[in-house]
Scaffold this active site. Structure first.
Site, PDB file in Angstrom:
ATOM      1  N   ASN A  77       0.671  -0.733   0.357  1.00 49.56           N
ATOM      2  CA  ASN A  77       0.582   0.046  -0.188  1.00 49.56           C
ATOM      3  C   ASN A  77       1.196   1.226   0.182  1.00 49.56           C
ATOM      4  O   ASN A  77       0.927   1.510   0.739  1.00 49.56           O
ATOM      5  CB  ASN A  77      -1.051   0.421   1.701  1.00 49.56           C
ATOM      6  CG  ASN A  77      -1.812   1.304   1.306  1.00 49.56           C
ATOM      7  OD1 ASN A  77      -1.744   2.323   0.754  1.00 49.56           O
ATOM      8  ND2 ASN A  77      -2.166   1.536   3.074  1.00 49.56           N
ATOM      9  N   LYS A  88       0.060   4.212  -0.224  1.00 50.51           N
ATOM     10  CA  LYS A  88      -0.470   5.620   0.355  1.00 50.51           C
ATOM     11  C   LYS A  88      -0.422   6.636  -0.062  1.00 50.51           C
ATOM     12  O   LYS A  88      -0.429   6.177  -2.378  1.00 50.51           O
ATOM     13  CB  LYS A  88       0.195   4.985   1.800  1.00 50.51           C
ATOM     14  CG  LYS A  88       0.114   4.563   2.299  1.00 50.51           C
ATOM     15  CD  LYS A  88       0.165   3.992   4.499  1.00 50.51           C
ATOM     16  CE  LYS A  88       0.002   3.242   5.073  1.00 50.51           C
ATOM     17  NZ  LYS A  88       0.343   2.964   5.704  1.00 50.51           N
ATOM     18  N   HIS A 124      -9.108   1.202   5.468  1.00 50.32           N
ATOM     19  CA  HIS A 124      -8.128   1.563   6.319  1.00 50.32           C
ATOM     20  C   HIS A 124      -8.271   2.310   7.197  1.00 50.32           C
ATOM     21  O   HIS A 124      -9.179   2.994   7.008  1.00 50.32           O
ATOM     22  CB  HIS A 124      -6.848   1.317   4.988  1.00 50.32           C
ATOM     23  CG  HIS A 124      -5.676   1.820   5.526  1.00 50.32           C
ATOM     24  ND1 HIS A 124      -4.415   2.712   6.651  1.00 50.32           N
ATOM     25  CD2 HIS A 124      -4.553   1.227   6.103  1.00 50.32           C
ATOM     26  CE1 HIS A 124      -3.816   2.563   6.914  1.00 50.32           C
ATOM     27  NE2 HIS A 124      -3.171   1.313   6.283  1.00 50.32           N
ATOM     28  N   GLU A 172      -6.527   4.840   8.341  1.00 53.14           N
ATOM     29  CA  GLU A 172      -6.009   6.350   7.719  1.00 53.14           C
ATOM     30  C   GLU A 172      -7.280   6.764   6.880  1.00 53.14           C
ATOM     31  O   GLU A 172      -7.286   7.820   7.530  1.00 53.14           O
ATOM     32  CB  GLU A 172      -5.047   6.559   7.210  1.00 53.14           C
ATOM     33  CG  GLU A 172      -3.653   5.976   7.761  1.00 53.14           C
ATOM     34  CD  GLU A 172      -1.993   5.626   6.952  1.00 53.14           C
ATOM     35  OE1 GLU A 172      -2.336   5.365   5.284  1.00 53.14           O
ATOM     36  OE2 GLU A 172      -1.508   5.109   7.509  1.00 53.14           O
ATOM     37  N   GLU A 180      -4.955  -4.961  11.051  1.00 54.94           N
ATOM     38  CA  GLU A 180      -3.123  -4.254  11.028  1.00 54.94           C
ATOM     39  C   GLU A 180      -4.131  -2.873  12.571  1.00 54.94           C
ATOM     40  O   GLU A 180      -4.669  -2.712  12.232  1.00 54.94           O
ATOM     41  CB  GLU A 180      -3.834  -3.031   9.966  1.00 54.94           C
ATOM     42  CG  GLU A 180      -3.809  -3.625   8.521  1.00 54.94           C
ATOM     43  CD  GLU A 180      -2.953  -2.598   7.383  1.00 54.94           C
ATOM     44  OE1 GLU A 180      -2.131  -2.870   7.047  1.00 54.94           O
ATOM     45  OE2 GLU A 180      -3.317  -1.344   7.504  1.00 54.94           O
ATOM     46  N   GLY A 237       3.321   2.141  10.785  1.00 55.28           N
ATOM     47  CA  GLY A 237       4.162   3.378  10.327  1.00 55.28           C
ATOM     48  C   GLY A 237       5.361   3.417  11.913  1.00 55.28           C
ATOM     49  O   GLY A 237       5.623   4.796  11.711  1.00 55.28           O
ATOM     50  N   SER A 251       3.832  -2.166   9.788  1.00 58.53           N
ATOM     51  CA  SER A 251       5.409  -2.059   9.991  1.00 58.53           C
ATOM     52  C   SER A 251       5.927  -4.208   9.321  1.00 58.53           C
ATOM     53  O   SER A 251       6.930  -4.202  10.027  1.00 58.53           O
ATOM     54  CB  SER A 251       6.069  -2.531  11.770  1.00 58.53           C
ATOM     55  OG  SER A 251       5.283  -0.482  12.098  1.00 58.53           O
TER      56      SER A 251
HETATM   57  P1  PGA Z   1       3.236  -0.055   7.704  1.00 58.62           P
HETATM   58  O1  PGA Z   1       1.822   0.638   7.207  1.00 58.62           O
HETATM   59  O2  PGA Z   1       4.171  -1.083   6.626  1.00 58.62           O
HETATM   60  O3  PGA Z   1       4.004   1.521   5.947  1.00 58.62           O
HETATM   61  O4  PGA Z   1       3.934   0.261   9.178  1.00 58.62           O
HETATM   62  C1  PGA Z   1       0.846  -0.208   6.856  1.00 58.62           C
HETATM   63  C2  PGA Z   1      -0.438  -0.338   6.569  1.00 58.62           C
HETATM   64  O5  PGA Z   1      -0.828   0.879   6.788  1.00 58.62           O
HETATM   65  O6  PGA Z   1      -1.037  -0.948   5.592  1.00 58.62           O
END
Ligand code: PGA
Length: 252
Positions: free
Chosen positions: A11, A13, A96, A98, A166, A172, A211
């Site tokens: 992803n 983003k 997601h 976010e 997640e 992140g 992560s």
């Molecule tokens: P990350 O993000 O691997 O940077 O922790 C995962 C995600 O939001 O899908």
């Protein structure tokens, strides 16, 4: 049906300009030379979908990060699942954390978006996960299972649905849950899927995200009921991402 292959999905983003095309070409070359025991997907920003599909990279599927719940209409700035499908994408991430946070998307909205993706013949990757406060309050299982129940359309099958667990606090941050915690949540999600969809629920892939990197992929992907990964930061560079994909060489 038999269970689909494991999926390692990236992803991107809100990252990536046209120059990032070289990462798709590199990823495709790495898989071509060294192989991949899982399916591989990259979900770039909408602006890059056509460019990346046009590379013709046959080992890397291209998907989208979101879609609108309607097919068309007066929704300025939005993109429908039909438009995404027309570009050659078969996967659409919905819900997601976010988007749930930045755009106040409820489970009901996420379910409508997943249904919109499925109605176009796409696979909805439905994201769920608890916040740190919810985990510390001992509510992780309750939150995640209720999100799964409320976000999945009624006609979900292993052909049109993937779940991504997640934990919000792991995205992140470099923090990851223990293998035991991942196992507990994935088992609870699996139970919900089997309760609701019978044997079809046994075949729906459940990804772990938050992560994931090459150094922890083997441990996380080996956990029972973990059928792949949803990867943010470590999917931006082909060599890092291939390090995660190659964890499946040992897992089989
Ligand atoms: P990350 O993000 O691997 O940077 O922790 C995962 C995600 O939001 O899908």
């Amino acid at each position: 049906m038999t269970a689909p292959k494991a999926l390692v999905a990236g992803n991107w983003k809100m990252n990536g300009l046209k120059a990032a095309t070289s990462e798709i070409n590199r990823l495709n070359d790495l898989i071509n030379e060294k192989g991949a025991k899982c399916d591989v997907l990259i979900c770039p920003p909408f602006t890059l979908i056509s460019t990346l599909v046009d590379t013709g990279a046959k080992h890397v599927a291209i998907g989208a990060q979101d879609c609108h719940m309607n097919v068309s209409g007066a929704h300025t700035g939005d993109i429908s699942a039909e438009m995404i499908k027309e570009l050659g994408c078969d996967h659409i991430i919905v819900g997601h954390s976010e988007r749930r946070a930045d755009h106040a998307e409820s489970n009901e909205t996420v379910k409508a978006k997943a249904a919109a993706a499925q109605a176009q013949g796409a696979i909805a990757i439905i994201c769920v996960g608890e916040t740190i406060d919810e985990r510390e309050a001992g509510k992780a299982l309750d939150i995640v299972t209720s999100q799964v129940k409320a976000s999945i359309p009624d006609d979900a099958t292993a052909d049109n649905t993937i779940i991504a667990y997640e934990p919000v606090w792991a995205i992140g941050t470099g923090k990851v849950p223990t293998a035991a915690d991942v196992e507990e949540v994935h088992a609870a999600v699996r139970d919900v899927l089997i309760d609701r969809f019978g044997s079809a629920g046994d075949n729906i892939n459940i990804l772990y995200g938050g992560s994931v990197k090459a150094s922890n992929a083997n441990e996380l992907m080996s956990v029972a009921n973990v059928n792949g990964a949803l990867v943010g930061g470590a999917s931006l560079k082909a060599d890092d991402f291939y390090g995660i994909i190659s964890a499946y060489d040992q897992i089989g």
